[in-house]
Design an enzyme around this catalytic site. Structure first.
Site, PDB file in Angstrom:
ATOM      1  CB  ALA A   1     -10.781  27.804 -35.349  1.00 35.81           C
TER       2      ALA A   1
ATOM      3  CB  THR B   1      -3.785  22.312 -35.648  1.00 35.43           C
ATOM      4  OG1 THR B   1      -2.477  22.778 -36.043  1.00 35.43           O
ATOM      5  CG2 THR B   1      -3.980  22.679 -34.190  1.00 35.43           C
TER       6      THR B   1
ATOM      7  CE1 TYR C   1      -5.374  27.224 -34.505  1.00 39.49           C
ATOM      8  CE2 TYR C   1      -3.114  26.548 -34.978  1.00 39.49           C
ATOM      9  CZ  TYR C   1      -4.461  26.509 -35.277  1.00 39.49           C
ATOM     10  OH  TYR C   1      -4.910  25.750 -36.322  1.00 39.49           O
TER      11      TYR C   1
ATOM     12  NE  ARG D   1       6.405  24.206 -40.054  1.00 36.28           N
ATOM     13  CZ  ARG D   1       7.535  24.282 -39.366  1.00 36.28           C
ATOM     14  NH1 ARG D   1       8.499  23.399 -39.546  1.00 36.28           N
ATOM     15  NH2 ARG D   1       7.726  25.242 -38.478  1.00 36.28           N
TER      16      ARG D   1
ATOM     17  NE  ARG E   1       6.226  31.936 -38.525  1.00 37.56           N
ATOM     18  CZ  ARG E   1       5.345  31.438 -39.389  1.00 37.56           C
ATOM     19  NH1 ARG E   1       4.724  32.240 -40.228  1.00 37.56           N
ATOM     20  NH2 ARG E   1       5.112  30.153 -39.451  1.00 37.56           N
TER      21      ARG E   1
HETATM   22  N1  NAD Z   1      -4.784  26.444 -42.943  1.00 39.52           N
HETATM   23  C1  NAD Z   1      -4.026  25.549 -42.329  1.00 39.52           C
HETATM   24  O1  NAD Z   1      -2.899  25.226 -42.786  1.00 39.52           O
HETATM   25  C2  NAD Z   1      -4.526  24.831 -41.082  1.00 39.52           C
HETATM   26  C3  NAD Z   1      -3.685  23.899 -40.453  1.00 39.52           C
HETATM   27  C4  NAD Z   1      -4.155  23.233 -39.314  1.00 39.52           C
HETATM   28  C5  NAD Z   1      -5.455  23.439 -38.841  1.00 39.52           C
HETATM   29  N2  NAD Z   1      -6.254  24.366 -39.465  1.00 39.52           N
HETATM   30  C6  NAD Z   1      -7.613  24.572 -38.940  1.00 39.52           C
HETATM   31  O2  NAD Z   1      -8.552  24.424 -39.998  1.00 39.52           O
HETATM   32  C7  NAD Z   1      -9.688  25.264 -39.796  1.00 39.52           C
HETATM   33  C8  NAD Z   1      -9.953  26.128 -41.018  1.00 39.52           C
HETATM   34  O3  NAD Z   1      -8.795  26.899 -41.292  1.00 39.52           O
HETATM   35  P1  NAD Z   1      -8.788  27.939 -42.505  1.00 39.52           P
HETATM   36  O4  NAD Z   1      -7.366  28.126 -42.912  1.00 39.52           O
HETATM   37  O5  NAD Z   1      -9.810  27.561 -43.503  1.00 39.52           O
HETATM   38  O6  NAD Z   1      -9.249  29.264 -41.720  1.00 39.52           O
HETATM   39  P2  NAD Z   1     -10.209  30.467 -42.211  1.00 39.52           P
HETATM   40  O7  NAD Z   1      -9.919  31.601 -41.304  1.00 39.52           O
HETATM   41  O8  NAD Z   1     -10.068  30.671 -43.680  1.00 39.52           O
HETATM   42  O9  NAD Z   1     -11.662  29.887 -41.918  1.00 39.52           O
HETATM   43  C9  NAD Z   1     -12.287  29.927 -40.652  1.00 39.52           C
HETATM   44  C10 NAD Z   1     -13.748  30.323 -40.860  1.00 39.52           C
HETATM   45  O10 NAD Z   1     -14.439  30.295 -39.602  1.00 39.52           O
HETATM   46  C11 NAD Z   1     -15.202  31.483 -39.427  1.00 39.52           C
HETATM   47  N3  NAD Z   1     -15.299  31.683 -37.967  1.00 39.52           N
HETATM   48  C12 NAD Z   1     -14.278  31.895 -37.103  1.00 39.52           C
HETATM   49  N4  NAD Z   1     -14.734  31.956 -35.841  1.00 39.52           N
HETATM   50  C13 NAD Z   1     -16.096  31.776 -35.894  1.00 39.52           C
HETATM   51  C14 NAD Z   1     -17.130  31.701 -34.925  1.00 39.52           C
HETATM   52  N5  NAD Z   1     -16.857  31.793 -33.614  1.00 39.52           N
HETATM   53  N6  NAD Z   1     -18.396  31.498 -35.350  1.00 39.52           N
HETATM   54  C15 NAD Z   1     -18.680  31.367 -36.668  1.00 39.52           C
HETATM   55  N7  NAD Z   1     -17.733  31.415 -37.635  1.00 39.52           N
HETATM   56  C16 NAD Z   1     -16.452  31.607 -37.259  1.00 39.52           C
HETATM   57  C17 NAD Z   1     -14.438  32.552 -40.182  1.00 39.52           C
HETATM   58  O11 NAD Z   1     -15.232  33.648 -40.602  1.00 39.52           O
HETATM   59  C18 NAD Z   1     -13.888  31.747 -41.392  1.00 39.52           C
HETATM   60  O12 NAD Z   1     -14.804  31.756 -42.466  1.00 39.52           O
HETATM   61  C19 NAD Z   1      -9.398  26.064 -38.528  1.00 39.52           C
HETATM   62  O13 NAD Z   1     -10.043  25.423 -37.452  1.00 39.52           O
HETATM   63  C20 NAD Z   1      -7.874  25.964 -38.380  1.00 39.52           C
HETATM   64  O14 NAD Z   1      -7.468  26.066 -37.044  1.00 39.52           O
HETATM   65  C21 NAD Z   1      -5.828  25.059 -40.574  1.00 39.52           C
HETATM   66  O1  UPG Z   2       6.422  34.478 -45.287  1.00 37.23           O
HETATM   67  C1  UPG Z   2       6.779  33.407 -44.791  1.00 37.23           C
HETATM   68  C2  UPG Z   2       5.842  32.511 -44.208  1.00 37.23           C
HETATM   69  C3  UPG Z   2       6.313  31.330 -43.649  1.00 37.23           C
HETATM   70  N1  UPG Z   2       7.640  31.035 -43.668  1.00 37.23           N
HETATM   71  C4  UPG Z   2       8.107  29.757 -43.110  1.00 37.23           C
HETATM   72  O2  UPG Z   2       7.466  28.726 -43.824  1.00 37.23           O
HETATM   73  C5  UPG Z   2       7.191  27.606 -42.960  1.00 37.23           C
HETATM   74  C6  UPG Z   2       5.699  27.316 -43.028  1.00 37.23           C
HETATM   75  O3  UPG Z   2       5.011  28.403 -42.391  1.00 37.23           O
HETATM   76  P1  UPG Z   2       3.419  28.620 -42.482  1.00 37.23           P
HETATM   77  O4  UPG Z   2       2.989  28.456 -43.906  1.00 37.23           O
HETATM   78  O5  UPG Z   2       3.114  29.898 -41.797  1.00 37.23           O
HETATM   79  O6  UPG Z   2       2.834  27.367 -41.686  1.00 37.23           O
HETATM   80  P2  UPG Z   2       3.128  26.872 -40.197  1.00 37.23           P
HETATM   81  O7  UPG Z   2       3.613  27.938 -39.317  1.00 37.23           O
HETATM   82  O8  UPG Z   2       3.977  25.633 -40.335  1.00 37.23           O
HETATM   83  O9  UPG Z   2       1.666  26.517 -39.672  1.00 37.23           O
HETATM   84  C7  UPG Z   2       0.684  25.774 -40.438  1.00 37.23           C
HETATM   85  O10 UPG Z   2       0.891  24.411 -40.258  1.00 37.23           O
HETATM   86  C8  UPG Z   2       0.790  23.965 -38.909  1.00 37.23           C
HETATM   87  C9  UPG Z   2       1.027  22.486 -38.865  1.00 37.23           C
HETATM   88  O11 UPG Z   2       2.272  22.137 -39.430  1.00 37.23           O
HETATM   89  C10 UPG Z   2      -0.615  24.251 -38.394  1.00 37.23           C
HETATM   90  O12 UPG Z   2      -0.645  23.888 -37.042  1.00 37.23           O
HETATM   91  C11 UPG Z   2      -0.937  25.710 -38.530  1.00 37.23           C
HETATM   92  O13 UPG Z   2      -2.290  25.890 -38.176  1.00 37.23           O
HETATM   93  C12 UPG Z   2      -0.720  26.142 -39.965  1.00 37.23           C
HETATM   94  O14 UPG Z   2      -0.926  27.540 -40.093  1.00 37.23           O
HETATM   95  C13 UPG Z   2       7.667  28.029 -41.566  1.00 37.23           C
HETATM   96  O15 UPG Z   2       8.954  27.527 -41.384  1.00 37.23           O
HETATM   97  C14 UPG Z   2       7.750  29.565 -41.646  1.00 37.23           C
HETATM   98  O16 UPG Z   2       8.734  30.119 -40.828  1.00 37.23           O
HETATM   99  C15 UPG Z   2       8.562  31.897 -44.227  1.00 37.23           C
HETATM  100  O17 UPG Z   2       9.772  31.636 -44.233  1.00 37.23           O
HETATM  101  N2  UPG Z   2       8.107  33.077 -44.769  1.00 37.23           N
END
Ligand code: NAD
Ligand code: UPG
Length: 317
Positions: free
Chosen positions: A73, A115, A139, A217, A277
């Site tokens: 994604a 998410t 998103y 969070r 933000r």
């Molecule tokens: N990181 C978080 O805190 C968080 C929180 C909530 C949900 N998510 C969800 O978890 C999943 C993974 O997140 P992540 O942080 O590992 O992201 P990431 O960007 O590290 O990983 C996503 C991977 O998908 C691949 N990709 C994207 N679009 C593609 C497509 N159309 N076809 C094939 N490959 C594709 C990218 O190259 C990448 O390797 C995502 O769906 C994200 O929305 C992440």
């Molecule tokens: O440089 C930074 C980065 C983040 N923040 C704050 O830290 C908190 C956490 O931010 P971040 O780590 O960016 O995560 P979120 O925006 O809470 O989003 C994450 O967590 C969500 C669920 O809680 C998911 O939906 C999203 O995909 C995932 O990216 C937030 O209050 C931000 O404003 C800062 O103050 N400074």
């Protein structure tokens, strides 16, 4: 099981692939490497490079896959506000292509990365799966649309679907960790500042209605999150779509995270207050009761462990 992991070259997908391999599953990764890294794909998994739209049908066709774990994604909230069309196309559009490929190939199950962003500004805390879904950005909206599509595919085509709604994922697992080129997440940004890569970490807002004025969070270790996927794989009964929140059930403020990072690194870590933000809710904390009672999942690693593991990973690179 023979499993297709979309997005398995990314942060969370690579950790889950490693856990699946350790459990004895066969893993094929489908990833276009748009934000992932070829060398993040764990040894033992086969990488197919391509988009879901162009490649899923070919990979799944006649290959006898038992299930798909769908991580691929675009997931930057800010970018989604600037380019909503891209998010609808890449998230919903490509997921539809994947689901159609699964339907044609007869793949019976899917576990999907949803998410907390689907809930938007919560009315109450902790957030339950039955709470209103009112995403505040494209998103979250595109992810919610995929959840809705999964309900339809379960009802009409009999697939077994599980959506896991992740809260804030952090930490690392062995060789797999967070390597986003555009890093927006708090913990890696604070640790990169500790390493001297940035002058100061920016703290977005100090006037929220929370005990110390910074956002709260629910942080969850990527390995704990990964274990939930193994349980979810067993849970997807044909014709059903189950949704589970995935968080620790408790919250930490931005200032608390900074303090833990200072303790773990032993470094001062300069920080400066910056404006809020746009789109950040004050508090996002999950109720994980449903996954605990239904699948027996529970948290094993605390915030200190998440930061320590992320720090070890960052310094190994
Ligand atoms: N990181 C978080 O805190 C968080 C929180 C909530 C949900 N998510 C969800 O978890 C999943 C993974 O997140 P992540 O942080 O590992 O992201 P990431 O960007 O590290 O990983 C996503 C991977 O998908 C691949 N990709 C994207 N679009 C593609 C497509 N159309 N076809 C094939 N490959 C594709 C990218 O190259 C990448 O390797 C995502 O769906 C994200 O929305 C992440
Ligand atoms: O440089 C930074 C980065 C983040 N923040 C704050 O830290 C908190 C956490 O931010 P971040 O780590 O960016 O995560 P979120 O925006 O809470 O989003 C994450 O967590 C969500 C669920 O809680 C998911 O939906 C999203 O995909 C995932 O990216 C937030 O209050 C931000 O404003 C800062 O103050 N400074």
């Amino acid at each position: 099981m023979k499993l297709l992991v979309t997005g398995g070259a990314g942060y969370i997908g690579s950790v889950v692939s490693a856990l699946l391999l350790e459990s004895g599953h066969e893993v094929v990764v489908l990833d276009d490497l748009s934000t992932g890294h070829e060398d993040a794909v764990p040894e033992g998994a086969r990488l197919v490079r391509g988009t879901l739209r162009d490649t899923a049908a070919e990979v799944l066709g006649g290959a006898g896959f038992d299930a798909v774990l769908h991580f691929a994604a675009k997931s930057l909230v800010g970018e989604s506000v600037e380019k909503p069309g891209l998010y609808w196309d890449k998230n919903l559009g490509e997921s539809l292509a994947l689901l159609e490929a699964m339907r044609v190939a007869g793949v019976p199950r899917i576990v999907f990365s949803s998410t907390a962003a689907v809930y938007g500004e919560p009315e109450s805390t902790p957030i339950l799966e039955t709470d209103p879904t009112r995403p505040t950005n494209p998103y979250g909206a595109s992810k919610l649309a995929i959840d809705t599509t999964l309900t339809e595919y379960a009802r009409l085509h009999g697939i077994g679907a599980v959506s896991l709604r992740y809260f804030n994922v952090a930490g690392a697992y062995g060789r797999q960790g967070e390597r986003h080129d555009i890093e927006t997440h708090l913990i890696p940004n604070v640790l990169k500042t500790a390493q001297g890569e940035r002058d100061a970490v920016r703290l977005f807002g100090e006037d929220y209605p929370t005990p110390d004025g910074t956002c709260v969070r629910d942080y969850i270790h990527v390995a704990d999150l990964g274990r939930a996927h193994l349980l979810a794989l067993e849970a997807g009964a044909p014709g059903t779509h189950e949704i589970f929140n995935l968080g620790s059930g408790s919250g930490n403020s931005v200032l608390e995270v900074l303090e833990v990072c200072r303790e773990v690194t032993g470094r001062e870590i300069p920080a400066e207050i910056a404006p809020r933000r746009p789109g950040d809710p004050a508090v996002l904390v999950a109720s994980s009761e449903k996954i605990r009672t239904r699948l027996g999942w529970k948290v094993e690693r605390d915030l200190h462990t998440m930061v320590a593991d992320a720090w070890t990973f960052l310094r190994s690179r």
